[in-house]
Design a protein around this motif. Structure first.
Motif, PDB file in Angstrom:
ATOM      1  N   THR A  14       2.029   9.550  12.318  1.00 25.26           N
ATOM      2  CA  THR A  14       1.405  10.630  11.562  1.00 25.26           C
ATOM      3  C   THR A  14      -0.085  10.751  11.808  1.00 25.26           C
ATOM      4  O   THR A  14      -0.695  11.748  11.433  1.00 25.26           O
ATOM      5  CB  THR A  14       1.639  10.414  10.057  1.00 25.26           C
ATOM      6  OG1 THR A  14       1.187   9.102   9.703  1.00 25.26           O
ATOM      7  CG2 THR A  14       3.115  10.568   9.718  1.00 25.26           C
ATOM      8  N   ALA A  29       2.827   6.636   8.751  1.00 22.78           N
ATOM      9  CA  ALA A  29       2.716   6.647   7.292  1.00 22.78           C
ATOM     10  C   ALA A  29       4.035   6.276   6.623  1.00 22.78           C
ATOM     11  O   ALA A  29       4.041   5.753   5.515  1.00 22.78           O
ATOM     12  CB  ALA A  29       2.251   8.023   6.806  1.00 22.78           C
ATOM     13  N   TRP A  59      -0.862   6.593   4.115  1.00 19.50           N
ATOM     14  CA  TRP A  59      -2.264   6.930   4.343  1.00 19.50           C
ATOM     15  C   TRP A  59      -2.369   8.293   5.003  1.00 19.50           C
ATOM     16  O   TRP A  59      -1.556   8.653   5.858  1.00 19.50           O
ATOM     17  CB  TRP A  59      -2.947   5.879   5.194  1.00 19.50           C
ATOM     18  CG  TRP A  59      -3.224   4.607   4.445  1.00 19.50           C
ATOM     19  CD1 TRP A  59      -3.339   4.451   3.108  1.00 19.50           C
ATOM     20  CD2 TRP A  59      -3.405   3.320   5.019  1.00 19.50           C
ATOM     21  NE1 TRP A  59      -3.597   3.144   2.793  1.00 19.50           N
ATOM     22  CE2 TRP A  59      -3.650   2.423   3.955  1.00 19.50           C
ATOM     23  CE3 TRP A  59      -3.408   2.835   6.315  1.00 19.50           C
ATOM     24  CZ2 TRP A  59      -3.888   1.074   4.160  1.00 19.50           C
ATOM     25  CZ3 TRP A  59      -3.646   1.494   6.512  1.00 19.50           C
ATOM     26  CH2 TRP A  59      -3.883   0.626   5.447  1.00 19.50           C
ATOM     27  N   THR A  60      -3.357   9.052   4.629  1.00 11.34           N
ATOM     28  CA  THR A  60      -3.524  10.411   5.141  1.00 11.34           C
ATOM     29  C   THR A  60      -4.690  10.531   6.109  1.00 11.34           C
ATOM     30  O   THR A  60      -4.892  11.587   6.689  1.00 11.34           O
ATOM     31  CB  THR A  60      -3.749  11.394   3.985  1.00 11.34           C
ATOM     32  OG1 THR A  60      -4.885  10.960   3.231  1.00 11.34           O
ATOM     33  CG2 THR A  60      -2.526  11.454   3.081  1.00 11.34           C
ATOM     34  N   GLU A  61      -5.439   9.476   6.280  1.00 14.63           N
ATOM     35  CA  GLU A  61      -6.625   9.546   7.139  1.00 14.63           C
ATOM     36  C   GLU A  61      -6.759   8.266   7.948  1.00 14.63           C
ATOM     37  O   GLU A  61      -6.629   7.168   7.411  1.00 14.63           O
ATOM     38  CB  GLU A  61      -7.868   9.713   6.269  1.00 14.63           C
ATOM     39  CG  GLU A  61      -9.155   9.761   7.026  1.00 14.63           C
ATOM     40  CD  GLU A  61     -10.342   9.847   6.084  1.00 14.63           C
ATOM     41  OE1 GLU A  61     -11.352   9.202   6.397  1.00 14.63           O
ATOM     42  OE2 GLU A  61     -10.255  10.538   5.062  1.00 14.63           O
ATOM     43  N   ARG A  76      -6.354   6.829   2.058  1.00 14.03           N
ATOM     44  CA  ARG A  76      -5.967   8.089   1.442  1.00 14.03           C
ATOM     45  C   ARG A  76      -7.235   8.837   1.098  1.00 14.03           C
ATOM     46  O   ARG A  76      -7.991   8.414   0.241  1.00 14.03           O
ATOM     47  CB  ARG A  76      -5.172   7.854   0.167  1.00 14.03           C
ATOM     48  CG  ARG A  76      -3.841   7.243   0.426  1.00 14.03           C
ATOM     49  CD  ARG A  76      -3.148   7.001  -0.877  1.00 14.03           C
ATOM     50  NE  ARG A  76      -2.119   6.017  -0.610  1.00 14.03           N
ATOM     51  CZ  ARG A  76      -0.944   6.042  -1.156  1.00 14.03           C
ATOM     52  NH1 ARG A  76      -0.628   6.950  -2.024  1.00 14.03           N
ATOM     53  NH2 ARG A  76      -0.053   5.132  -0.849  1.00 14.03           N
TER      54      ARG A  76
END
Length: 84
Positions: A14, A29, A59-61, A76
């Motif tokens: 991701t 992720a 986690w988004t970053e 995140r």
């Protein structure tokens, strides 16, 4: 240009970011794991698998801090959580 055959990479990665030199971190992720490898003109080499659950999931970053820090920041973005 090097063509990488279909199916060579995991479908659930991701995020990815360049690290120092020619190294790249791929993060999943869904599994909380990933891969670090080096890339040169002809191939992908020096592959290190980071097992599932080594990182937190979701986690988004993912971003690399440039020298002098030389660390990877993963977290995140909305929650402000991170790992360095």
């Amino acid at each position: 240009m090097t063509v990488i055959p279909a199916g060579s990479f995991a479908k659930d990665w991701t995020a990815f970011t360049g690290l120092s030199g020619d190294r790249i971190l791929f993060y999943s992720a869904t599994r909380g794991g990933g891969v670090v490898c080096s890339v040169d003109d002809d191939n992908i080499a020096d592959v290190t698998v980071i097992p599932p659950a080594s990182f937190a999931k979701g986690w988004t970053e993912v971003s690399a801090l440039r020298p002098p820090e030389g660390h990877v920041r993963i977290g995140r973005s909305a929650a402000g959580l991170h790992h360095t």
